[in-house]
Design a protein around this motif. Structure first.
Motif, short mmCIF file in Angstrom:
data_model
loop_
_atom_site.label_atom_id
_atom_site.label_comp_id
_atom_site.label_asym_id
_atom_site.label_seq_id
_atom_site.Cartn_x
_atom_site.Cartn_y
_atom_site.Cartn_z
N THR A 151 0.85 -1.20 0.00
CA THR A 151 0.00 0.00 0.00
C THR A 151 0.88 1.24 0.00
N THR A 152 0.29 2.36 -0.38
CA THR A 152 0.99 3.65 -0.31
C THR A 152 0.59 4.34 0.98
N PRO A 153 1.55 4.59 1.86
CA PRO A 153 1.22 5.22 3.15
C PRO A 153 0.55 6.57 2.95
N GLU A 154 -0.46 6.89 3.77
CA GLU A 154 -1.07 8.20 3.68
C GLU A 154 -0.02 9.25 4.02
N PRO A 155 -0.12 10.47 3.45
CA PRO A 155 0.92 11.50 3.63
C PRO A 155 1.38 11.73 5.07
N PRO A 156 0.46 11.85 6.05
CA PRO A 156 0.96 12.06 7.42
C PRO A 156 1.84 10.91 7.91
N LEU A 157 1.46 9.67 7.57
CA LEU A 157 2.24 8.52 8.01
C LEU A 157 3.61 8.51 7.34
N ALA A 158 3.65 8.85 6.06
CA ALA A 158 4.92 8.91 5.35
C ALA A 158 5.85 9.95 5.97
N LYS A 159 5.28 11.08 6.39
CA LYS A 159 6.06 12.14 7.01
C LYS A 159 6.63 11.68 8.35
N ILE A 160 5.80 11.00 9.14
CA ILE A 160 6.24 10.52 10.45
C ILE A 160 7.33 9.46 10.30
N MET A 161 7.17 8.58 9.31
CA MET A 161 8.19 7.55 9.08
C MET A 161 9.51 8.18 8.66
N SER A 162 9.42 9.21 7.83
CA SER A 162 10.63 9.90 7.38
C SER A 162 11.36 10.52 8.57
N ARG A 163 10.59 11.15 9.48
CA ARG A 163 11.22 11.76 10.66
C ARG A 163 11.83 10.70 11.56
N THR A 164 11.15 9.56 11.69
CA THR A 164 11.67 8.48 12.54
C THR A 164 13.00 7.97 12.00
N TYR A 165 13.10 7.86 10.67
CA TYR A 165 14.37 7.43 10.07
C TYR A 165 15.47 8.46 10.33
N GLU A 166 15.11 9.74 10.29
CA GLU A 166 16.09 10.79 10.60
C GLU A 166 16.58 10.66 12.05
N LEU A 167 15.64 10.39 12.95
CA LEU A 167 16.00 10.21 14.35
C LEU A 167 16.93 9.01 14.53
N LEU A 168 16.60 7.92 13.83
CA LEU A 168 17.43 6.72 13.91
C LEU A 168 18.82 6.97 13.35
N GLU A 169 18.89 7.77 12.30
CA GLU A 169 20.18 8.07 11.70
C GLU A 169 21.06 8.86 12.67
N SER A 170 20.47 9.87 13.34
CA SER A 170 21.23 10.64 14.33
C SER A 170 21.55 9.78 15.54
N PHE A 171 20.67 8.84 15.84
CA PHE A 171 20.87 7.93 16.96
C PHE A 171 22.05 7.00 16.68
N ALA A 172 22.15 6.54 15.42
CA ALA A 172 23.21 5.60 15.05
C ALA A 172 24.59 6.24 15.09
N VAL A 173 24.65 7.56 14.81
CA VAL A 173 25.94 8.26 14.85
C VAL A 173 26.53 8.21 16.25
N ASN A 174 25.64 8.28 17.26
CA ASN A 174 26.04 8.12 18.67
C ASN A 174 27.15 9.09 19.07
N GLU A 175 26.97 10.36 18.70
CA GLU A 175 27.92 11.38 19.14
C GLU A 175 27.57 11.79 20.57
N THR A 176 28.34 11.32 21.51
CA THR A 176 28.05 11.58 22.91
C THR A 176 28.38 13.03 23.26
N THR A 177 27.44 13.69 23.85
CA THR A 177 27.64 15.07 24.28
C THR A 177 27.25 15.17 25.76
N ARG A 178 27.61 16.29 26.35
CA ARG A 178 27.21 16.52 27.73
C ARG A 178 26.50 17.85 27.81
N LEU A 179 25.88 18.08 28.94
CA LEU A 179 25.18 19.34 29.16
C LEU A 179 26.16 20.50 29.21
N ASP A 180 25.71 21.65 28.77
CA ASP A 180 26.52 22.86 28.84
C ASP A 180 26.48 23.38 30.27
#
Length: 636
Positions: A68-97
């Motif tokens: 099926t073709t995901p409805e536009p809102p679902l496609a947008k949410i999936m795209s953002r989730t992949y972006e989050l996973l991508e930044s998550f995978a980089v695992n650049e550890t930071t600390r609070l300022d």
């Protein structure tokens, strides 16, 4: 792949980190520091496994939607989730300022560590309960060994899982930042030798201003008695107002001074010097006859200062105070009351050097008390329970945050400053909770594609809000009212049209009560008319007050008798701040909300509220009821 095992490993290792760092704060040996480093390394490896699990879940979602073709809102949410996973995978550890200058104040550094450990513990609880919900939706998968054949058969289920994935990613990232900050603070403390240069084996020489009233000049002291106790003045005069020689002691003046005035840079340290100067009443003074009362008050003030003020340098706490207590030992032996007070001070010094690991809100994994809801989505779970029960559990969750707030978290707008937020963790958590409730309301409603279901949820949330009003829980009430007032929900005309008149009347009544117009005039009036202490106040109203007071009044003012001389402390401003803080926190004691019984299942699903962001919610809202849709008018 067993998701349950991966989550279990992350949760248990995170808690091991908390206990290890708790021990490290009590015993900062090199062996303990090495152990903490090893556990941190193991924790980071667990993040990689979590990432692999989340990617696998996204693969299942993609496979479920392959035909099926995901409805536009679902496609947008999936795209953002992949972006989050991508930044998550980089695992650049930071600390609070952090404000590195403040780290020189060893006592404050200790407070920051405790706040961070408590924050990690709280977020680990959140991760635990979010995982419970996620595994509920993955229950079918946990019963099959064929990962590649598994798929989700419900679009609503996919939306909920994506919201949960976002929560998991955010929680892990926040926990990692806290852990990295904790580790940095521990290394900083271990390597920092700036305080050692301040230590001296002998009592430090006091440097009191030449005009200090503690020359015990009787004329000066008498003149000070005529001053208003809230008026601007010098530090030594403000301290004088705390003593019996000024008159009847006022606890509000005392705590204003200890909490607010002493939070200014170096003020608390100067006060230590002045207090011990006062302790030694000269024989030539007419106040010598009442020296015991004065000395008891000095030690009482010192004890309260230690208990409520975190802006003392370790060198002054551990060295100066202990040295002075030693120097007055001969006086103490002759007076039983003074000896008891000194013992309490020494016990307080020792207590502050210890850290107790917080108790977990969860037990074994997977949780035995939490049943699997199968196909039910979170909104259906909400509909299973009476609004009164949901309101009670929401109140219990937020009250447990509120009751931990300390006055120091509300000073200097710490909640608004990235560098100071670590000292206002509970305030920040309560603010986030209000926002989370607001987005949870919006998310739960717009995820439903059927108008009747949306209307039923809308009615349920209005009734939950009404129950919160009955409980006088204005903080959670604001979260729900704000959620119903978002453009995402308010524009759903077809949904609102299905509400009963009674529900609409209740909604309008609650809207009026929580209206921020004229500085929340209706809410303030309602709270002032209530004599009960069983209230959970809306924190946003008080933070606005504190910001207004802080920014609208100078901390120091000119001396009208000597405009070119030393500026005076604006004690009236400090007192206004203290009154606002006192008004906010007075409901922490004797509150009936603390007696609410926890319902494990419902409490678990309300503890962490997975939500979609504002942009995603509005797109879903437009999908549910497009702009051009209109309510069909009845035919005459």
């Amino acid at each position: 792949m067993q998701f349950s095992d991966t989550f279990k490993s992350y949760i248990t290792d995170t808690h091991t980190f908390i206990t290890t760092f708790g021990d490290l704060m009590n015993d900062a040996s090199k062996e303990k520091l090495k152990m903490a480093e090893e556990i941190k390394t193991k924790y980071l490896k667990n993040i990689e496994l979590i990432n692999e699990s989340l990617v696998a879940i996204m693969e299942i979602i993609n496979r479920s939607l392959s035909e099926t073709t995901p409805e536009p809102p679902l496609a947008k949410i999936m795209s953002r989730t992949y972006e989050l996973l991508e930044s998550f995978a980089v695992n650049e550890t930071t600390r609070l300022d952090l404000n590195l200058e403040s780290l020189k104040i060893g006592r404050l550094t200790q407070v920051l560590k405790i706040n961070l450990l408590n924050s990690v513990n709280y977020k680990n609880d959140s991760f635990f309960f979010t995982s419970c919900q996620l595994l509920t939706f993955m229950s079918d998968f946990n019963n099959t060994n064929d990962f590649k054949q598994f798929y989700f058969d419900s679009l609503l289920r996919i939306y909920n899982i994506l919201a949960l994935l976002s929560s998991v990613i955010k929680l892990v990232q926040d926990i990692t930042v806290d852990i990295e900050t904790l580790y940095f603070l521990q290394l900083y403390s271990a390597n920092d030798d700036t305080e050692e240069s301040l230590l001296d084996s002998s009592p430090q020489t006091l440097k009191v201003h030449e005009t200090a009233i503690y020359t015990w000049d009787e004329k000066i002291i008498e003149s000070k008695k005529n001053e208003d106790k809230y008026s601007a003045s010098t530090l030594d005069t403000l301290i004088f107002r705390l003593l019996p020689s000024y008159g009847v002691n006022d606890d509000r003046v005392l705590y204003t001074f200890l909490y607010i005035t002493c939070s200014r840079k170096n003020t608390a340290n100067k006060m230590i010097d002045l207090l011990f100067t006062i302790f030694n009443v000269p024989e030539s003074s007419k106040f010598y006859e009442s020296k015991n009362v004065i000395q008891q008050q000095v030690l009482s003030i010192l004890l309260k200062l230690l208990r409520c003020n975190h802006f003392l340098q370790d060198s002054l706490k551990d060295q100066t105070i202990r040295n002075y207590l030693g120097s007055i030992s001969s006086v103490i032996k002759e007076e039983k009351i003074l000896a008891e007070q000194v013992q309490l001070i020494e016990m307080e010094l020792e207590r502050q050097e210890r850290y107790n690991v917080p108790v977990r809100n969860w037990g074994t994994w997977p949780p035995s008390k939490i049943p699997i809801f199968g196909e039910l989505d979170p909104s259906e779970i909400i509909l299973l329970y009476e609004p009164e029960l949901i309101a009670h559990q929401l109140s219990l969750i937020e009250f447990e945050i509120y009751v931990k707030i300390r006055p120091m978290e509300l000073i200097n707008q710490a909640w608004n400053s990235k560098k100071l937020q670590t000292q206002a963790r509970n305030v920040v958590d309560l603010i986030k909770r209000v926002n989370a409730v607001s987005f949870w309301v919006s998310t739960s409603i717009v995820l439903q594609n059927k108008v009747n279901k949306r209307a039923r949820l809308l009615s349920t949330f209005i009734n939950i809000a009404k129950q919160l009003q009955t409980l006088r829980n204005y903080n959670t009430l604001m979260g729900i009212v704000a959620g119903l007032n978002t453009s995402t929900i308010s524009r759903l005309k077809n949904t609102w049209a299905l509400l009963r008149t009674k529900d609409l009347e209740t909604y309008n009544e609650l809207n009026t009560l929580m209206n921020p117009a004229k500085s929340f005039v209706k809410l303030r009036s309602t709270m002032s008319e209530c004599s009960s202490l069983s209230v959970l106040p809306y924190i946003g109203m008080y933070l606005s007050d504190l910001t207004f007071i802080d920014e609208g009044n100078p901390s120091h003012v000119n001396d009208p008798e000597n405009p070119q001389g030393e500026k005076l402390i604006n004690f009236d401003k400090d007192f206004m701040i203290y009154r606002a803080i006192e008004d906010l926190l007075k409901h922490q004691k004797y509150n009936e909300l603390a007696k609410i019984q926890k319902m494990d299942v419902l409490w678990t699903f309300l503890f962490e509220l997975p939500v979609l962001n504002g942009e995603e919610l509005f797109k879903l809202s437009l999908d549910r009821e497009p702009r051009e849709s209109e309510i069909r008018k009845p035919v005459n």
